[in-house]
Design an enzyme around this catalytic site. Structure first.
Site, PDB file in Angstrom:
ATOM      1  N   SER A   1      24.249  19.709   4.719  1.00 51.49           N
ATOM      2  CA  SER A   1      23.292  18.495   4.311  1.00 51.49           C
ATOM      3  C   SER A   1      23.752  17.380   4.970  1.00 51.49           C
ATOM      4  O   SER A   1      25.809  17.202   5.225  1.00 51.49           O
ATOM      5  CB  SER A   1      22.799  18.440   3.072  1.00 51.49           C
ATOM      6  N   LYS A   2      23.404  16.233   5.434  1.00 52.43           N
ATOM      7  CA  LYS A   2      23.706  15.382   6.124  1.00 52.43           C
ATOM      8  C   LYS A   2      24.339  14.627   5.438  1.00 52.43           C
ATOM      9  O   LYS A   2      25.411  13.442   5.357  1.00 52.43           O
ATOM     10  CB  LYS A   2      23.051  14.440   7.136  1.00 52.43           C
ATOM     11  N   ARG A   3      24.009  14.197   3.554  1.00 53.26           N
ATOM     12  CA  ARG A   3      24.344  14.159   3.120  1.00 53.26           C
ATOM     13  C   ARG A   3      25.856  14.540   2.441  1.00 53.26           C
ATOM     14  O   ARG A   3      27.038  13.666   2.395  1.00 53.26           O
ATOM     15  CB  ARG A   3      23.872  13.382   2.251  1.00 53.26           C
TER      16      ARG A   3
END
Ligand code: GLU
Length: 500
Positions: free
Chosen positions: A237-239
């Protein structure tokens, strides 16, 4: 349009960073096209105007170029937003044919009727005979009976009973087509034969396959490539995870290493070797061999790969590859390929990325000095950005200050040792072997083995506890500067021992 020729597309939505998963899909598509002598189309799915920025599209094109998929080698970019007319036409056609109907239900109304809107649409407007109007979306009338069987090269034949597929929206109340329809209409118009994309789209596929049928065309071959997970088996996930191709590029991963590693996310080359020239990958990649199970993105392994690719470069290649980290505003060349792994395209000029400016002022940098240490550094960096802390002592006016390194080494006999080393180094021949022998002697007087004796010298001169071979470093830095730094360290230590 069916010519029997394989046509694939890569269809990213430019909504921010370019994800490593996108890069992998692009590569897989590229290889399908190459392997079949077919076409690769870049289609930018930019219909979500609120989340699109031109620079994100530029970033995708540049990232593809870096990976060896260069403009000129493919069709496009085709912008989905420019095809809104065709999407509307298809939606109108489906309505006219009775395959879609207008629906004025709000989310709240649906929730009030079903108790839980999660269950999907209940078909309330199916037979109401509504025409277009404000607040009315167009829904596809899904078959009540039967099963939609998806033929997926990687996943076999997943089956979806039609009564589990809700009457889904294909066009919003403002007339604009949603992803499901726009994507199908574009694939259909572009004659796409194989849809190779991320597993997360598998749930869209039965709906899209129904649309293909309703539009009167057999569906493409589907291939849903496995989801990419982190070490905790969570979807990247990019977070949470480092997923931007750009960050790897800026850190100094070579395109060839990245490309080789991305290929292993779901696929493996024949034989035992994982690090293989791109020509081998091109010759052996088959979608049929892609495994459906989640693929682990192992950053440590990628690092190790990169180190190997760096070591496989010629020294000149390594020097050129390091340049962006050494000289402000130099471009990161695309062609930082290990010779053994030369891949598609040799990387066009003008592919750039942003790396932090080096900590020294440009006029202090010497390409000649760097060329002398490059062979020593090449075997010691895993990513190119590591070159900076390794050579900065040569281009900064002083050894960088690292209090932790000083605290660790500037104690016990360090003061005497540095004093004596400085004295001895005034007279000996300035050659790394001599410098080593000299320090061995100095160390012995204090009962220290070379490893211990060289630690304070290294910190005094380079500011670091690890780095290039010490005596070669001293030789290259030169007698005068080495002595100055040794004496400065002696003075610091002396002052600390006897504060005024
Ligand atoms: N635009 C979609 C995405 O970025 C791609 C859909 C597809 O490949 O069919 O996820």
């Amino acid at each position: 349009m069916s010519t029997g020729r394989v046509r694939v597309r890569f269809a990213p939505s430019p909504t921010g960073i370019f994800h490593v998963g996108g890069a992998r899909s692009a590569l897989f598509n590229w290889l399908v096209a190459k392997g079949a002598g077919g076409d690769f189309v870049l289609r930018v799915e930019d219909t979500d105007a609120s989340r699109n920025r031109p620079e994100w599209t530029e970033g995708i094109i540049s990232a593809l170029d870096w990976l060896g998929i260069s403009p000129g080698g493919y069709e496009g970019p085709v912008f989905q937003s420019e095809r809104a007319g065709r999407h509307a036409e298809a939606a109108a056609g489906l309505f006219a044919a009775g395959r879609a109907y207008y629906c004025g239900c709000t989310r709240d109304e649906l929730a009030a009727r079903t108790g839980n809107a999660q269950h999907g649409y209940d078909g309330f407007c199916r037979e109401r005979g509504l025409g277009p109007g404000p607040g009315r979306a167009l829904r596809f009338r899904t078959p009540d009976k039967g099963t939609t069987v998806v033929l997926d090269v990687i996943r076999g034949t997943p089956e979806f009973p039609n009564d589990t597929i809700e009457d889904f929206v294909i066009a919003r109340a403002d007339g604009s087509a949603v992803f499901l329809l726009a994507n199908v209409v574009d694939d259909l118009d572009m004659g796409i034969t194989h849809v190779v994309r991320g597993e997360e789209h598998l749930s869209n596929t039965p709906k899209q396959q129904l649309l293909w049928a309703a539009l009167g065309t057999p569906p493409p071959v589907w291939a849903h490539v496995p989801v990419i997970v982190n070490e905790k088996r969570q979807k990247l996930s990019k977070r949470r995870d480092k997923v931007a191709l750009e960050s790897y590029r800026a850190e100094g991963y070579l395109a060839a290493a990245m490309r080789n590693y991305l290929m292993l996310l779901g696929w493996a080359p024949p034989g035992d070797e994982e690090i293989v020239p791109f020509a081998t990958i091109e010759a052996s990649f088959r979608l049929e061999d892609v495994k459906p199970s989640p693929a682990f993105f192992d950053e440590k392994k990628l690092r190790a790969f990169n180190g190997e690719y760096i070591r496989a470069l010629s020294v000149d290649g390594f020097v050129a590859a390091c340049e962006p980290w050494l000289v402000p505003a130099a471009d990161v060349p695309a062609a930082v390929d290990a010779p053994a792994a030369a891949g598609p395209g040799d990387g066009a000029a003008g592919v750039t990325t942003t790396v932090p400016a080096p900590p020294w002022s440009p006029e202090r940098f010497s390409a000649e000095v760097f060329a002398t240490v490059a062979p020593l550094a090449q075997s010691r960096v895993a990513v190119l950005s590591e070159i900076v802390p390794m050579v900065d002592f040569l281009f900064l006016p002083e050894a960088p200050t690292d209090e932790a390194a000083r605290a660790k080494t500037m104690k016990g006999p360090a003061l005497d040792l540095l004093t004596e080393a400085a004295e001895a180094y005034e007279k000996v021949a300035w050659d790394h072997d001599v410098l080593r022998e000299t320090l061995i002697e100095v160390g012995e007087r204090h009962g220290l083995k070379l490893g211990k004796a060289q630690a304070p010298v290294r910190v005094a001169v380079t500011g670091r506890t690890v780095g290039l071979p010490l005596f070669e470093s001293l030789e290259i830095l030169g007698r005068e500067e080495t002595l100055r730094r040794l004496r400065a360290a002696v003075e610091r230590l002396g002052t600390a021992a006897n504060p005024a």
